[in-house]
Design an enzyme around this catalytic site. Structure first.
Site, PDB file in Angstrom:
ATOM      1  N   TYR A 182     -30.834 -25.465  38.855  1.00  0.00           N
ATOM      2  CA  TYR A 182     -30.971 -26.807  39.418  1.00  0.00           C
ATOM      3  C   TYR A 182     -30.391 -27.851  38.471  1.00  0.00           C
ATOM      4  O   TYR A 182     -30.939 -28.065  37.384  1.00  0.00           O
ATOM      5  CB  TYR A 182     -32.445 -27.143  39.662  1.00  0.00           C
ATOM      6  N   LYS A 213     -30.524 -18.773  42.709  1.00  0.00           N
ATOM      7  CA  LYS A 213     -31.193 -19.631  43.690  1.00  0.00           C
ATOM      8  C   LYS A 213     -30.783 -21.070  43.423  1.00  0.00           C
ATOM      9  O   LYS A 213     -30.972 -21.585  42.323  1.00  0.00           O
ATOM     10  CB  LYS A 213     -32.708 -19.481  43.585  1.00  0.00           C
TER      11      LYS A 213
END
EC number: 2.2.1.11
Length: 310
Positions: A182, A213
């Site tokens: 992220y 992810k």
């Protein structure tokens, strides 16, 4: 929206990273095929938020009463169709004896949202060796590990080094390594920018992750724009974060587009599953799994979720 045909993988189809020793290749292949259900895709149930978001995601308005207890996560993971359940080692150690059939991904690092810093850092809670010890001593079906990095943080170098070592150690033991990536920090203007997300996916590939992810972009035509991230990740499979709870139809449509338009290899969903009562949470797992692993259409997935209720 039609059915997307998903190929069934054989052992020889699995590209084993060169960081996996010869005597652990069979273990890696076994874990990879188990995690992906022989498809190369992953439907991950993410249950690491009890540290990340404290109790905000588990108690309050619009959240099922079931969700107040950690056991709700294990009930869902044991009864719904999933490829893996990602959570911290300590939680697995407290509940795993009653849920031995769940396929686990152990989240190595976590942090809370209480420390209001613009440049986040998240360090390891445990070592890969601790995960291996738990796997061997308990007989639990632990398939891999997960680790979060924040590209753009002034502390990214610390997390990159630790993540790289986690991946290397995981591979040495034949475990699958998944990176949560992220972009965050004072220099990151828009963490949902598709070009930046593609960069974050590429970082995970350079660290050697099996899967990464990332957040789904917020932009016009996100399914098309997200293709950049899939290309940037190369042989590292891209999994989409589920994000905040939204309407089931909208969420499942997004899942379908991520797989069938963008070319993502799966998803990692938390709140859109566990904030529901047990029955609905299981049905949501089964609907996501139907799209991701079974190649079902959106219409079929919606029927699995709603049944005769709509």
């Amino acid at each position: 929206m039609g059915i997307f045909m998903i190929k069934r993988l054989k052992k020889r189809d699995v590209k084993v990273p060169l960081t996996v020793p010869e005597d652990r290749k069979e273990e890696y292949i076994k874990n990879y095929l188990e995690l992906t259900k022989r498809t190369g895709n992953v439907m991950l149930f993410a249950g690491d938020q009890k540290i990340e978001h404290l109790n905000d995601d588990f108690f309050g308005e619009g959240i099922a009463k079931d969700d107040a207890s950690p056991e709700h996560l294990f009930n869902i993971a044991s009864k719904g169709k999933i490829c893996g359940f990602a959570t911290q080692l300590g939680l697995i150690a407290r509940y795993g004896m009653d849920y031995k059939k769940i396929p686990y991904i152990v989240k190595i690092n976590s942090k809370t949202h209480l420390v209001k810093t613009r440049d986040p850092i998240s360090r390891a809670l445990v070592h890969v060796k601790d995960v291996v010890d738990l796997k061997e001593n308990s007989g639990l079906k632990i398939l891999g590990v997960g680790y979060t990095i924040y590209p753009g943080s002034e502390y990214e170098h610390i997390m990159f080094e630790e993540a790289s070592r986690v991946i290397l150690e995981a591979h040495k033991h034949g475990l699958i390594a998944i990176i949560w990536s992220y972009p965050r920090g004072k220099n990151v203007k828009d963490e949902k920018d598709p070009h930046l997300i593609a960069g974050a996916a590429g970082v995970a590939a350079c660290l050697g992750a099996d899967f990464v992810k990332v957040n789904y972009p917020k932009c016009d035509n996100p399914a098309e724009r997200f293709k950049e991230a899939v290309l940037a990740a190369g042989r590292t499979g891209v999994l989409c974060a589920g994000g905040k709870s939204i309407e089931p139809e909208k969420f499942l449509k997004q899942i379908w587009e991520q797989i069938n338009i963008s070319g993502a290899r799966g998803n990692a969903t938390g709140r859109n599953i566990h904030q529901k009562p047990l029955d609905a949470a299981i049905r949501m797992c089964n609907a996501i799994y139907a799209i991701t692993i079974e190649g079902k259409s959106l219409e079929e997935a919606l029927k699995i979720y709603y049944g005769d209720r709509k």
